[in-house]
Scaffold this motif. Structure first.
Motif, PDB file in Angstrom:
ATOM      1  N   PHE A  72      19.168  15.338  14.295  1.00 36.70           N
ATOM      2  CA  PHE A  72      17.518  15.129  13.831  1.00 36.70           C
ATOM      3  C   PHE A  72      16.416  16.117  14.674  1.00 36.70           C
ATOM      4  O   PHE A  72      15.413  16.161  14.031  1.00 36.70           O
ATOM      5  CB  PHE A  72      17.396  13.574  13.641  1.00 36.70           C
ATOM      6  CG  PHE A  72      18.223  12.430  12.512  1.00 36.70           C
ATOM      7  CD1 PHE A  72      17.767  11.930  11.472  1.00 36.70           C
ATOM      8  CD2 PHE A  72      19.590  12.536  13.213  1.00 36.70           C
ATOM      9  CE1 PHE A  72      18.297  11.604  10.921  1.00 36.70           C
ATOM     10  CE2 PHE A  72      20.272  11.409  12.394  1.00 36.70           C
ATOM     11  CZ  PHE A  72      19.910  11.611  10.922  1.00 36.70           C
ATOM     12  N   THR A  73      16.209  15.540  16.148  1.00 34.87           N
ATOM     13  CA  THR A  73      15.369  16.089  16.211  1.00 34.87           C
ATOM     14  C   THR A  73      15.153  17.906  15.891  1.00 34.87           C
ATOM     15  O   THR A  73      13.953  18.055  16.223  1.00 34.87           O
ATOM     16  CB  THR A  73      15.397  16.058  18.064  1.00 34.87           C
ATOM     17  OG1 THR A  73      15.603  14.810  18.855  1.00 34.87           O
ATOM     18  CG2 THR A  73      14.516  16.983  18.525  1.00 34.87           C
ATOM     19  N   SER A  74      16.527  18.373  16.222  1.00 35.49           N
ATOM     20  CA  SER A  74      16.339  20.072  15.813  1.00 35.49           C
ATOM     21  C   SER A  74      15.386  19.689  14.694  1.00 35.49           C
ATOM     22  O   SER A  74      14.615  21.363  14.754  1.00 35.49           O
ATOM     23  CB  SER A  74      17.551  20.666  15.752  1.00 35.49           C
ATOM     24  OG  SER A  74      18.390  19.962  17.776  1.00 35.49           O
ATOM     25  N   ILE A  75      16.551  19.762  13.239  1.00 32.84           N
ATOM     26  CA  ILE A  75      15.979  19.153  12.185  1.00 32.84           C
ATOM     27  C   ILE A  75      14.690  19.567  11.584  1.00 32.84           C
ATOM     28  O   ILE A  75      13.858  20.072  11.219  1.00 32.84           O
ATOM     29  CB  ILE A  75      16.942  18.696  11.005  1.00 32.84           C
ATOM     30  CG1 ILE A  75      18.296  20.039  11.337  1.00 32.84           C
ATOM     31  CG2 ILE A  75      16.407  18.761   9.920  1.00 32.84           C
ATOM     32  CD1 ILE A  75      19.064  20.777  10.653  1.00 32.84           C
ATOM     33  N   PHE A  76      14.000  18.272  11.733  1.00 34.81           N
ATOM     34  CA  PHE A  76      12.334  17.789  12.396  1.00 34.81           C
ATOM     35  C   PHE A  76      11.793  18.411  12.441  1.00 34.81           C
ATOM     36  O   PHE A  76      10.329  18.329  12.817  1.00 34.81           O
ATOM     37  CB  PHE A  76      12.954  16.225  12.101  1.00 34.81           C
ATOM     38  CG  PHE A  76      13.342  15.379  10.786  1.00 34.81           C
ATOM     39  CD1 PHE A  76      13.247  15.680   9.648  1.00 34.81           C
ATOM     40  CD2 PHE A  76      14.815  15.442  11.174  1.00 34.81           C
ATOM     41  CE1 PHE A  76      13.911  14.572   8.391  1.00 34.81           C
ATOM     42  CE2 PHE A  76      14.907  14.452   9.961  1.00 34.81           C
ATOM     43  CZ  PHE A  76      14.284  14.699   9.211  1.00 34.81           C
ATOM     44  N   LEU A 109      14.023  28.524  19.441  1.00 33.87           N
ATOM     45  CA  LEU A 109      14.296  27.921  21.520  1.00 33.87           C
ATOM     46  C   LEU A 109      12.946  26.921  21.325  1.00 33.87           C
ATOM     47  O   LEU A 109      13.738  26.448  22.067  1.00 33.87           O
ATOM     48  CB  LEU A 109      13.888  29.096  21.812  1.00 33.87           C
ATOM     49  CG  LEU A 109      14.334  30.240  22.067  1.00 33.87           C
ATOM     50  CD1 LEU A 109      13.976  31.870  23.131  1.00 33.87           C
ATOM     51  CD2 LEU A 109      15.624  30.253  22.561  1.00 33.87           C
ATOM     52  N   GLY A 110      11.895  27.453  20.666  1.00 32.23           N
ATOM     53  CA  GLY A 110      11.127  25.874  21.076  1.00 32.23           C
ATOM     54  C   GLY A 110      12.092  24.148  20.859  1.00 32.23           C
ATOM     55  O   GLY A 110      11.808  23.765  21.616  1.00 32.23           O
ATOM     56  N   GLY A 111      12.115  24.359  19.155  1.00 26.74           N
ATOM     57  CA  GLY A 111      13.118  23.271  18.728  1.00 26.74           C
ATOM     58  C   GLY A 111      14.067  23.365  19.330  1.00 26.74           C
ATOM     59  O   GLY A 111      14.464  21.731  19.696  1.00 26.74           O
ATOM     60  N   ALA A 112      15.155  24.247  19.841  1.00 23.97           N
ATOM     61  CA  ALA A 112      15.988  24.068  20.802  1.00 23.97           C
ATOM     62  C   ALA A 112      15.485  23.052  21.896  1.00 23.97           C
ATOM     63  O   ALA A 112      16.447  22.537  22.123  1.00 23.97           O
ATOM     64  CB  ALA A 112      16.803  25.052  20.316  1.00 23.97           C
ATOM     65  N   THR A 113      15.174  23.895  22.995  1.00 23.21           N
ATOM     66  CA  THR A 113      14.781  22.863  24.041  1.00 23.21           C
ATOM     67  C   THR A 113      14.109  21.402  23.742  1.00 23.21           C
ATOM     68  O   THR A 113      14.207  21.012  24.798  1.00 23.21           O
ATOM     69  CB  THR A 113      13.928  24.434  24.518  1.00 23.21           C
ATOM     70  OG1 THR A 113      13.675  25.671  24.889  1.00 23.21           O
ATOM     71  CG2 THR A 113      12.838  23.254  26.367  1.00 23.21           C
ATOM     72  N   VAL A 114      13.538  21.125  23.060  1.00 25.04           N
ATOM     73  CA  VAL A 114      12.325  19.926  22.926  1.00 25.04           C
ATOM     74  C   VAL A 114      13.856  19.225  22.523  1.00 25.04           C
ATOM     75  O   VAL A 114      14.356  17.703  23.020  1.00 25.04           O
ATOM     76  CB  VAL A 114      11.743  19.864  21.788  1.00 25.04           C
ATOM     77  CG1 VAL A 114      11.946  18.310  21.693  1.00 25.04           C
ATOM     78  CG2 VAL A 114      10.696  20.580  22.472  1.00 25.04           C
ATOM     79  N   ALA A 115      14.504  19.558  21.811  1.00 20.03           N
ATOM     80  CA  ALA A 115      15.920  18.620  21.544  1.00 20.03           C
ATOM     81  C   ALA A 115      17.181  18.466  22.274  1.00 20.03           C
ATOM     82  O   ALA A 115      17.547  17.591  22.072  1.00 20.03           O
ATOM     83  CB  ALA A 115      16.675  19.433  20.421  1.00 20.03           C
ATOM     84  N   ALA A 149      21.951  22.528  19.400  1.00 15.14           N
ATOM     85  CA  ALA A 149      20.257  22.547  19.260  1.00 15.14           C
ATOM     86  C   ALA A 149      19.587  23.922  18.784  1.00 15.14           C
ATOM     87  O   ALA A 149      19.178  23.726  17.704  1.00 15.14           O
ATOM     88  CB  ALA A 149      20.203  22.079  20.619  1.00 15.14           C
ATOM     89  N   PHE A 150      19.895  24.576  19.496  1.00 12.20           N
ATOM     90  CA  PHE A 150      20.252  25.825  18.788  1.00 12.20           C
ATOM     91  C   PHE A 150      19.973  26.507  18.007  1.00 12.20           C
ATOM     92  O   PHE A 150      18.873  27.187  17.005  1.00 12.20           O
ATOM     93  CB  PHE A 150      20.055  27.272  19.917  1.00 12.20           C
ATOM     94  CG  PHE A 150      19.417  28.333  19.173  1.00 12.20           C
ATOM     95  CD1 PHE A 150      18.733  29.072  19.755  1.00 12.20           C
ATOM     96  CD2 PHE A 150      20.268  29.832  18.769  1.00 12.20           C
ATOM     97  CE1 PHE A 150      17.607  30.332  18.994  1.00 12.20           C
ATOM     98  CE2 PHE A 150      20.373  31.236  18.492  1.00 12.20           C
ATOM     99  CZ  PHE A 150      18.771  31.161  18.662  1.00 12.20           C
ATOM    100  N   ALA A 151      21.625  26.162  17.629  1.00 15.97           N
ATOM    101  CA  ALA A 151      22.202  25.608  16.149  1.00 15.97           C
ATOM    102  C   ALA A 151      21.148  25.441  15.038  1.00 15.97           C
ATOM    103  O   ALA A 151      20.416  25.933  14.275  1.00 15.97           O
ATOM    104  CB  ALA A 151      23.785  25.876  15.807  1.00 15.97           C
ATOM    105  N   LEU A 152      20.953  24.515  14.779  1.00 15.92           N
ATOM    106  CA  LEU A 152      20.976  23.259  14.019  1.00 15.92           C
ATOM    107  C   LEU A 152      19.215  23.674  14.159  1.00 15.92           C
ATOM    108  O   LEU A 152      18.819  23.500  12.945  1.00 15.92           O
ATOM    109  CB  LEU A 152      20.982  21.650  14.700  1.00 15.92           C
ATOM    110  CG  LEU A 152      22.162  21.594  14.861  1.00 15.92           C
ATOM    111  CD1 LEU A 152      21.961  19.855  15.298  1.00 15.92           C
ATOM    112  CD2 LEU A 152      22.792  21.075  12.947  1.00 15.92           C
TER     113      LEU A 152
END
Length: 270
Positions: A72-76, A109-115, A149-152
């Protein structure tokens, strides 16, 4: 944002982290649903699924709930692309004298790090569900979480690249995210499912991320043999049970492929 592509990647990545750090309400609310699944749904199912065995069903659910947090974190996290498009900031980024691939990579990379950070926060609850705080286990899970997380996030960026309205993005992702979650084996074992449902789980890419996380946990907990055959059945293609390295490799391949398509989509954006 002029300069080298790597500098652009760093700036976009840092922007995502600053957004995340400033929105404390987002950090808290995004953890409510996983906690409810783990302690409410997990407790309810425990009395039904393993009522006669000395095993905490929440231990089984724990890797799946972490995967849900990352999903959910990665997608959104990609929804910010749609916001930036609506308010014109995305156009300013696209006309900047940098490669568009660097913008997409920085966003992914930013979204993956947050997730991954959100998933790492959930690791604090490991002891409450019978998962030991072993350094090697935690490091293994963090590595698998980061790759997932990076894939999503790459998938979320790909979806957001061609959507102009936030409402449309939310509808599309809900249509995709919920089936991905429930078919991944995050909350129930997939070994004894009907054939048609088992086939769907094999086509769900999240299944290949949940199983390595669960295998890592099961190496450090005691599971009764009869339950281990059910709860730890893993992903099979016919009679062949996929090894962990192959599952991780498939997730990595999906990450690279989705990122490549997202970069191609952004290259076509006017």
């Amino acid at each position: 944002m002029g300069g080298s592509p790597l500098r652009a990647v760093r700036i976009v990545w840092k922007r995502e982290l600053i957004r995340f750090a400033r929105n404390r309400l987002r950090i808290i609310t995004s953890l409510v649903q996983p906690v409810l699944f783990l302690f409410v749904l997990g407790t309810g199912l425990s009395g039904i699924v393993v009522s006669s065995a000395h095993f905490n069903f929440r231990t089984f659910m724990f890797p799946g709930v972490i995967a849900m947090t990352i999903l959910f974190t990665s997608i959104f996290s990609a929804i910010s692309i749609v916001w930036d498009r609506e308010f014109g900031f995305l156009r300013e980024m696209l006309v900047a004298p940098v490669s568009r691939w660097s913008l997409v990579l920085g966003k992914a990379l930013g979204g993956a790090t947050v997730a991954t950070i959100q998933g790492a926060i959930m690791l604090v609850l490991a002891g409450a569900v019978g998962v030991p705080y072993r350094p090697l286990l935690l490091l293994t899970m963090l590595g698998e979480m980061g790759l997932t997380a990076f894939a999503l996030t790459s998938f979320g960026v790909l979806v957001a690249s061609r959507i102009a309205q936030v409402e449309s993005f939310q509808m599309v992702t809900q249509f995709i995210v919920l089936p991905m979650f429930f078919l991944s084996g995050a909350v129930f074992p997939t070994g004894d499912l009907p054939t048609w449902l088992k086939v769907l789980t094999r086509f769900d890419p999240l299944s290949y991320a949940v199983d390595p996380l669960r295998r890592a946990v099961f190496e450090y907990v005691s599971v009764p043999a009869p339950l281990a055959r059910i709860l730890g059945a893993g992903i099979t293609w016919g009679s062949y049970r996929l090894p962990t390295l192959l599952e991780v490799g498939l997730v990595a391949l999906a990450a690279v492929s989705l990122l490549g398509v997202a970069i191609w989509q952004f290259s076509r954006t006017d």
